[in-house]
Design a protein around this motif. Sequence first.
Motif, PDB file in Angstrom:
ATOM      1  N   SER A 103       0.848   3.992  -2.949  1.00 33.11           N
ATOM      2  CA  SER A 103       0.455   5.382  -2.752  1.00 33.11           C
ATOM      3  C   SER A 103       1.569   6.328  -3.174  1.00 33.11           C
ATOM      4  O   SER A 103       1.333   7.300  -3.885  1.00 33.11           O
ATOM      5  N   PHE A 162      -3.412   7.440   2.605  1.00 35.36           N
ATOM      6  CA  PHE A 162      -2.022   7.886   2.559  1.00 35.36           C
ATOM      7  C   PHE A 162      -1.631   8.416   3.915  1.00 35.36           C
ATOM      8  O   PHE A 162      -2.296   9.274   4.458  1.00 35.36           O
ATOM      9  N   LEU A 219      -6.788   1.419  -5.993  1.00 33.99           N
ATOM     10  CA  LEU A 219      -6.606   1.062  -4.599  1.00 33.99           C
ATOM     11  C   LEU A 219      -7.627   0.039  -4.173  1.00 33.99           C
ATOM     12  O   LEU A 219      -7.414  -0.710  -3.236  1.00 33.99           O
ATOM     13  N   LYS A 262       0.823  -1.195   0.000  1.00 34.49           N
ATOM     14  CA  LYS A 262       0.000   0.000   0.000  1.00 34.49           C
ATOM     15  C   LYS A 262       0.856   1.243   0.000  1.00 34.49           C
ATOM     16  O   LYS A 262       0.589   2.220  -0.699  1.00 34.49           O
ATOM     17  N   TYR A 301      -9.479   7.050   0.001  1.00 38.51           N
ATOM     18  CA  TYR A 301      -8.264   7.318  -0.789  1.00 38.51           C
ATOM     19  C   TYR A 301      -7.414   8.355  -0.089  1.00 38.51           C
ATOM     20  O   TYR A 301      -6.210   8.237   0.018  1.00 38.51           O
TER      21      TYR A 301
END
Lengths: 140, 343
Positions: A14, B280, B264, A10, B276
Amino acid sequence: MKNPNYPLKKRLASRFLKALEKIKYNMSPSPVSIEEKRRRHRAVRGAAYASMASSVGPRRAWSRALLRKMRERKRARRNPRNADTRFGLNQLCDVVPGGEAMDSRSLLNETAHYIECLVAQVQIMREILHSSSSSSSTTL
Amino acid sequence: MEPNVEAVQPQFRSGISGTKPGGMGFVFDDIHGLIPGPPETDGTSFTALLELPPPQAVELLVKEDFPAKSMPPPIFPSNIALIDRASMFSVFASADNPPESTNILSVSSSMKTDSVKQEPLESEHHRNSSSPAVSNQSLKSIKRKEREKKVKESSKKSKKLEANEASDGSGEQLPYVHVRARRGQATDSHSLAERARREKINARMKLLQDLVPGCNKSLQISGTAMVLDEIINHVQALQRQVEFLSMRLAAVNPRIDFNLDALLAVESESSIDNSYLGMFPPSIWPEGQLNSSRQQQPWLLDGLHPGRVDDTSNFITQENSLLSYDSPPNSASLHSSQLKMEL
């Protein structure tokens, strides 16, 4: 995968996506010249390695070496020398970034982790490509 | 590798002279010197080991756990490592000392549950495909395997017991992990330490072999060159893939809004814009650094809510630090950690 706090993939995804957005934002929509295409290619590749290194952080020797290279490269770019310090990788010592300064045992450790990260990164890039190529029209 | 070998040497010698004033005749120098029994009592070799002062216990384990230099030498796990190692290497073949062997096994199995770091050992235990939880059985199977190996010809690189029953009998009572030379090999401490290191490296190579697909069918560990070639090929292939994929990605039309949500969603469970943004880790990257020149973002806003322009611009500026990686707090913290790690 390795980090219990946040799965590696992940994090990789990102950061890489963000870097890609930045690149695409800076570049013209349809590059015509070969040099531009090459620059873009290098930028994307650099973004791939940069996201790998930054999502791993300073935990690993290879990521530290990569980050060091990035910083040097950034400074070199400020002085527009256009020094093409690509991540030159030849043998295992050179293949894994920062491998020259490691003894063999840690080199193997680093290689193992580097392989894992590379695999994850490749998967992410493939997924990005497939999803983007399937959803929208791509001009190659 | 060489300076490490050199560094091992004086530690061994000091360890020898330090702990055994009686001139124990450490096996690293002379195997036959083991024949005169050590001053320690029988069967308490490991308790004696446990009573050893930590630096000497660490010295004993330098041969095996050499990153005692790179990481703080854990005393407790090193004891366990030593016990396991000794249980694997010391003399079990001689039927003279079954009580000691069971004592060793019990001690090691009891202490193994407390171990923290077992990586080189686990690689060797996994060779027998037994979980660390079943420590007793794993050790026993290792014992059996050791005996089998002794029966076989010494074609492997690991240090195993050979002939010499006399030294077998007396060697088990030693608190040190003694290493037997293979037949026809030099027994000086240099080559022995080198073999120890090589063995550790081979263990790592086995791990790497498992990582690299299609490399598991190598005959033995000591096809080192081929394994290394496979590993290098794999890494280079992965890097070529990265290059190729990055080229394709670069050629992709930047008009694509990347459909991040779907992306994602593919990789994770969350699939909405909110998640979303929440996925992060914003704590890592500094907020702010707004780049005022980013006026035109039509392609980015395609898939996103227009009301969240600020957030997206924030994230875009965070990419600034992603590529350049020179954001002050990040670089400072990372630099300090770098310094700590490189020291």
